[in-house]
Design an enzyme around this catalytic site. Structure first.
Site, PDB file in Angstrom:
ATOM      1  CD  GLU A 138      23.895  16.753  34.046  1.00  0.00           C
ATOM      2  OE1 GLU A 138      24.332  17.581  34.833  1.00  0.00           O
ATOM      3  OE2 GLU A 138      22.725  16.766  33.627  1.00  0.00           O
ATOM      4  CB  CYS A 188      18.703  26.079  30.437  1.00  0.00           C
ATOM      5  SG  CYS A 188      19.620  24.585  30.059  1.00  0.00           S
ATOM      6  CB  CYS A 247      18.871  20.629  31.013  1.00  0.00           C
ATOM      7  SG  CYS A 247      20.017  20.781  29.722  1.00  0.00           S
ATOM      8  CB  CYS A 303      17.265  12.171  28.854  1.00  0.00           C
ATOM      9  SG  CYS A 303      17.551  13.926  28.620  1.00  0.00           S
ATOM     10  CB  CYS A 361      17.788  29.063  27.453  1.00  0.00           C
ATOM     11  SG  CYS A 361      17.657  28.684  25.685  1.00  0.00           S
ATOM     12  CB  CYS A 370      24.072  24.463  25.770  1.00  0.00           C
ATOM     13  SG  CYS A 370      22.844  24.788  24.469  1.00  0.00           S
TER      14      CYS A 370
HETATM   15  N1  SAH Z   1      18.823  22.433  23.428  1.00  0.00           N
HETATM   16  C1  SAH Z   1      17.668  21.619  23.248  1.00  0.00           C
HETATM   17  C2  SAH Z   1      17.625  20.351  24.088  1.00  0.00           C
HETATM   18  C3  SAH Z   1      18.067  20.390  25.524  1.00  0.00           C
HETATM   19  S1  SAH Z   1      17.025  20.830  26.867  1.00  0.00           S
HETATM   20  C4  SAH Z   1      16.420  22.421  23.491  1.00  0.00           C
HETATM   21  O1  SAH Z   1      16.514  23.541  23.983  1.00  0.00           O
HETATM   22  O2  SAH Z   1      15.342  21.954  23.142  1.00  0.00           O
HETATM   23  C5  SAH Z   1      15.543  19.927  26.834  1.00  0.00           C
HETATM   24  C6  SAH Z   1      14.364  20.756  27.327  1.00  0.00           C
HETATM   25  O3  SAH Z   1      14.494  21.110  28.734  1.00  0.00           O
HETATM   26  C7  SAH Z   1      14.230  22.081  26.578  1.00  0.00           C
HETATM   27  O4  SAH Z   1      12.881  22.293  26.254  1.00  0.00           O
HETATM   28  C8  SAH Z   1      14.698  23.078  27.618  1.00  0.00           C
HETATM   29  O5  SAH Z   1      14.216  24.361  27.359  1.00  0.00           O
HETATM   30  C9  SAH Z   1      14.173  22.473  28.898  1.00  0.00           C
HETATM   31  N2  SAH Z   1      14.786  23.004  30.120  1.00  0.00           N
HETATM   32  C10 SAH Z   1      16.030  23.463  30.316  1.00  0.00           C
HETATM   33  N3  SAH Z   1      16.209  23.892  31.580  1.00  0.00           N
HETATM   34  C11 SAH Z   1      15.037  23.687  32.212  1.00  0.00           C
HETATM   35  C12 SAH Z   1      14.581  23.929  33.552  1.00  0.00           C
HETATM   36  N4  SAH Z   1      15.380  24.472  34.463  1.00  0.00           N
HETATM   37  N5  SAH Z   1      13.312  23.581  33.852  1.00  0.00           N
HETATM   38  C13 SAH Z   1      12.498  23.034  32.914  1.00  0.00           C
HETATM   39  N6  SAH Z   1      12.872  22.781  31.653  1.00  0.00           N
HETATM   40  C14 SAH Z   1      14.125  23.108  31.294  1.00  0.00           C
END
Ligand code: SAH
Length: 357
Positions: A98, A125, A349, A111, A122, A118
């Site tokens: 995406e 996410c 994401c 973005c 986490c 990934c």
């Molecule tokens: N892997 C990288 C970049 C991708 S995500 C990173 O972790 O920084 C970009 C941002 O969105 C990151 O800060 C991630 O933690 C956040 N993110 C992911 N899922 C999310 C969600 N469900 N709600 C809010 N932020 C989220």
């Protein structure tokens, strides 16, 4: 083990010297590489039919060798009166990624995804839940950018034709875990036209879970790109579960690397903090974060959690969010709450690709 068909090599995988060398290896004069770069990076034009400066009989070869089609649009969803558009792309091997285009009054930001899936796992996410499928090539990452720049130039967003001004590596994937392809892409972004898109390094943000070795490498690139660190909590105990790579790189080490990055580049870094109700949004955690960040060259970006399907977690109560901001400000730590662009289109994401798959 399954072997995957390799992604075809693309102009955007090569640096300008390699592009010219490749032209010569195909029996073409080197300047053909410059012409093709101009079509791609200046005019966002990958349609060989329209390349009137390249002899007709040569166009097919040039197109297939330099600009193989790497991404195909599956669908787009818009919201915020058309000012946010999420595009779902299919790659040559069927993998989905995406990108999101966001128009603001003073800038237009894309973005982009750097990996399909990934590996960082986490738990809040959507992308993390599916695991890592594969790294994207520089060609595949750059193609998302060129598509966005083309949409901007064609006036597909409200307000008419505009210039793509900002790039954030905050789509699917951990950019520093696909370092070489991401750096090749960054060079494609910051190199002036015709060899690149000519977007300033300061308008590019690389967001990371905190891969310390990656941050250290980035420091040596001598580029003024903005670093964003997804901290999400100031204490190792909770971070070990929210951002599992914390079991390898602790909060103190990550901040030390980010500080070194700020010293070297003179750029303030961002701390990304998704506020999750009753998990990491307590005032005492804000206090701990304030103590940790006061006197650092950092800015906190609070992101109301975008709940992912099937998760028990949700965004913080408004009053807790306000208190969190107040406590940070009492330490003079600069803080903003990110607007929740694209919430209705599963802006978090990885959600769109997860729904399609
Ligand atoms: N892997 C990288 C970049 C991708 S995500 C990173 O972790 O920084 C970009 C941002 O969105 C990151 O800060 C991630 O933690 C956040 N993110 C992911 N899922 C999310 C969600 N469900 N709600 C809010 N932020 C989220």
């Amino acid at each position: 083990m399954t072997t995957r068909a390799k992604t075809p090599e693309h102009l955007a995988d090569l640096d300008p010297g390699e592009r010219r060398a490749k032209a010569m290896s195909l029996g073409l004069p080197a300047f053909r590489a410059n012409q093709i770069s101009t079509h791609y990076f200046t005019h966002y034009n990958d349609d060989p039919e329209s390349w009137s400066d390249i002899p007709q009989g040569m166009r097919e070869l040039v197109a297939s060798e330099f600009l193989p089609k790497l991404i195909t649009l599956v669908r787009s969803i818009t919201c915020d009166n058309g000012k946010t558009r999420k595009d779902l792309w299919r790659l040559h091997d069927g993998v989905l990624v995406e990108s999101v285009l966001m128009k603001y009054t003073d800038r237009t930001t894309v973005c982009i995804s750097s990996q399909a899936g990934c590996g960082m796992d986490c738990p809040f996410c959507a992308t993390g839940q599916a695991g890592l499928t594969r790294n994207l090539t520089a060609g595949e990452i750059t193609a998302q950018l060129v598509a966005a720049a083309k949409s901007c130039a064609a006036g597909e967003l409200p307000g008419g034709p505009t210039r793509l001004s900002n790039v954030v590596f905050m789509g699917m994937g951990e950019p520093l875990a696909n370092y070489d392809a991401v750096m090749r892409t960054v060079r494609n972004i910051v190199t002036p036209q015709p060899d690149g898109l000519g977007i300033g390094a300061r308008s590019v943000t690389v967001s990371t879970v905190g891969l310390v070795n990656g941050i250290e490498k980035l420091m040596d690139e001598d580029l003024q790109i903005t670093l964003a660190v997804s901290l999400h909590t100031p204490d190792d105990q909770l971070r070990d579960t929210l951002v599992p790579i914390n079991n390898r790189f602790k909060v103190a080490e990550v901040l030390k690397a980010a500080d070194a990055y700020a010293d070297k580049t003179g750029r303030r870094y961002s701390i990304e903090y998704a506020l999750i109700r009753d998990i990491n949004d307590q005032a005492w955690r804000a206090d701990l974060l304030g103590k940790l960040l006061k006197n650092r060259h950092a800015h906190v970006n609070l992101i109301p959690l975008n709940p992912t399907p099937g998760s028990k977690w949700t965004a913080s109560r408004k009053e807790d969010e306000k208190e969190f901001v107040r406590v940070l400000e009492s330490y003079w730590v600069p803080v903003t709450v990110r607007d929740t662009r694209g919430r209705e289109i599963d802006g978090a994401c990885g959600q769109l690709a997860a729904a399609e798959a």
